[in-house]
Design a protein around this motif. Structure first.
Motif, PDB file in Angstrom:
ATOM      1  N   ASP A  90      -5.864 -12.777 -14.281  1.00 27.12           N
ATOM      2  CA  ASP A  90      -6.387 -14.070 -14.731  1.00 27.12           C
ATOM      3  C   ASP A  90      -5.923 -15.172 -13.770  1.00 27.12           C
ATOM      4  O   ASP A  90      -4.729 -15.408 -13.610  1.00 27.12           O
ATOM      5  N   ARG A  91      -6.877 -15.856 -13.136  1.00 26.14           N
ATOM      6  CA  ARG A  91      -6.553 -16.843 -12.094  1.00 26.14           C
ATOM      7  C   ARG A  91      -5.715 -18.007 -12.632  1.00 26.14           C
ATOM      8  O   ARG A  91      -4.816 -18.476 -11.953  1.00 26.14           O
ATOM      9  N   GLU A  92      -6.013 -18.451 -13.836  1.00 25.71           N
ATOM     10  CA  GLU A  92      -5.276 -19.578 -14.403  1.00 25.71           C
ATOM     11  C   GLU A  92      -3.812 -19.205 -14.661  1.00 25.71           C
ATOM     12  O   GLU A  92      -2.901 -19.953 -14.307  1.00 25.71           O
ATOM     13  N   ILE A  93      -3.587 -18.050 -15.259  1.00 20.69           N
ATOM     14  CA  ILE A  93      -2.218 -17.587 -15.523  1.00 20.69           C
ATOM     15  C   ILE A  93      -1.516 -17.268 -14.205  1.00 20.69           C
ATOM     16  O   ILE A  93      -0.323 -17.559 -14.042  1.00 20.69           O
ATOM     17  N   MET A  94      -2.251 -16.708 -13.247  1.00 19.93           N
ATOM     18  CA  MET A  94      -1.671 -16.406 -11.945  1.00 19.93           C
ATOM     19  C   MET A  94      -1.172 -17.688 -11.266  1.00 19.93           C
ATOM     20  O   MET A  94      -0.076 -17.721 -10.699  1.00 19.93           O
ATOM     21  N   MET A  95      -1.960 -18.754 -11.356  1.00 18.87           N
ATOM     22  CA  MET A  95      -1.562 -20.020 -10.750  1.00 18.87           C
ATOM     23  C   MET A  95      -0.314 -20.580 -11.443  1.00 18.87           C
ATOM     24  O   MET A  95       0.613 -21.061 -10.779  1.00 18.87           O
ATOM     25  N   LEU A  96      -0.281 -20.502 -12.766  1.00 18.26           N
ATOM     26  CA  LEU A  96       0.870 -20.984 -13.518  1.00 18.26           C
ATOM     27  C   LEU A  96       2.132 -20.201 -13.152  1.00 18.26           C
ATOM     28  O   LEU A  96       3.189 -20.779 -12.894  1.00 18.26           O
ATOM     29  N   GLU A  97       2.014 -18.876 -13.102  1.00 14.94           N
ATOM     30  CA  GLU A  97       3.168 -18.043 -12.771  1.00 14.94           C
ATOM     31  C   GLU A  97       3.615 -18.247 -11.319  1.00 14.94           C
ATOM     32  O   GLU A  97       4.811 -18.199 -11.028  1.00 14.94           O
ATOM     33  N   SER A  98       2.672 -18.481 -10.414  1.00 14.86           N
ATOM     34  CA  SER A  98       3.058 -18.728  -9.022  1.00 14.86           C
ATOM     35  C   SER A  98       3.816 -20.046  -8.894  1.00 14.86           C
ATOM     36  O   SER A  98       4.739 -20.161  -8.083  1.00 14.86           O
ATOM     37  N   MET A  99       3.462 -21.035  -9.718  1.00 15.70           N
ATOM     38  CA  MET A  99       4.208 -22.302  -9.707  1.00 15.70           C
ATOM     39  C   MET A  99       5.623 -22.093 -10.234  1.00 15.70           C
ATOM     40  O   MET A  99       6.581 -22.648  -9.692  1.00 15.70           O
ATOM     41  N   HIS A 100       5.780 -21.282 -11.293  1.00 12.96           N
ATOM     42  CA  HIS A 100       7.115 -20.982 -11.818  1.00 12.96           C
ATOM     43  C   HIS A 100       7.942 -20.215 -10.789  1.00 12.96           C
ATOM     44  O   HIS A 100       9.143 -20.469 -10.625  1.00 12.96           O
ATOM     45  N   PHE A 101       7.302 -19.279 -10.100  1.00 12.56           N
ATOM     46  CA  PHE A 101       7.977 -18.509  -9.053  1.00 12.56           C
ATOM     47  C   PHE A 101       8.488 -19.452  -7.952  1.00 12.56           C
ATOM     48  O   PHE A 101       9.655 -19.380  -7.558  1.00 12.56           O
ATOM     49  N   ALA A 102       7.626 -20.355  -7.497  1.00  7.60           N
ATOM     50  CA  ALA A 102       8.009 -21.303  -6.440  1.00  7.60           C
ATOM     51  C   ALA A 102       9.093 -22.261  -6.931  1.00  7.60           C
ATOM     52  O   ALA A 102      10.038 -22.576  -6.192  1.00  7.60           O
ATOM     53  N   LYS A 103       8.992 -22.710  -8.168  1.00  4.24           N
ATOM     54  CA  LYS A 103       9.998 -23.605  -8.743  1.00  4.24           C
ATOM     55  C   LYS A 103      11.355 -22.925  -8.782  1.00  4.24           C
ATOM     56  O   LYS A 103      12.372 -23.519  -8.420  1.00  4.24           O
ATOM     57  N   ASN A 104      11.370 -21.652  -9.212  1.00  4.24           N
ATOM     58  CA  ASN A 104      12.634 -20.918  -9.254  1.00  4.24           C
ATOM     59  C   ASN A 104      13.276 -20.847  -7.875  1.00  4.24           C
ATOM     60  O   ASN A 104      14.484 -21.024  -7.736  1.00  4.24           O
TER      61      ASN A 104
END
Length: 121
Positions: A90-104
């Motif tokens: 899911d592109r929307e969830i993928m984008m959200l998780e990639s932002m969390h990954f980068a934030k971490n």
């Protein structure tokens, strides 16, 4: 003076998130289970402990390097087990998780910078 205030505020951020792992453990456990985390109940409790201890070390200044290490360890594990955006369709969830990954990773580098400034060569 400013540095101590900023460390205390950062410590409060981690302490609040750690406490959240205990008070909202069911919600966080469900989220972890959706991400296929093994032993999600235990891992949520362990991560809460790491966050609280790391936050308290930043607030108090005691055992600072151990606290920074605990926070970095938590963030690395969370990045690769919870926020694995590369495995999501899911592109929307993928984008959200990639932002969390980068934030971490941004927070990890900030913590490493703080640790480096604490070590005198």
């Amino acid at each position: 003076m400013i540095k101590q205030v900023l460390l205390i505020l950062l410590g409060i951020f981690f302490l609040i998130n750690g406490i959240n792992h205990f008070f909202n453990s069911k919600i966080i456990e469900e989220y972890a289970e959706k991400r296929s985390l093994l032993a999600s109940k235990l891992m949520v409790k362990l991560s809460g402990i790491f966050l609280c201890l790391g936050g308290l070390s930043l607030i108090s200044g005691y055992f600072l390097l151990f606290g920074l290490g605990a926070l970095c360890l938590f963030l690395v594990i969370a990045s690769f087990t919870i926020h694995k955006f590369w495995a999501i369709k899911d592109r929307e969830i993928m984008m959200l998780e990639s932002m969390h990954f980068a934030k971490n990773w941004a927070i990890i580098f900030e913590l490493l910078y703080i640790g480096d400034s604490m070590i005198e060569i």
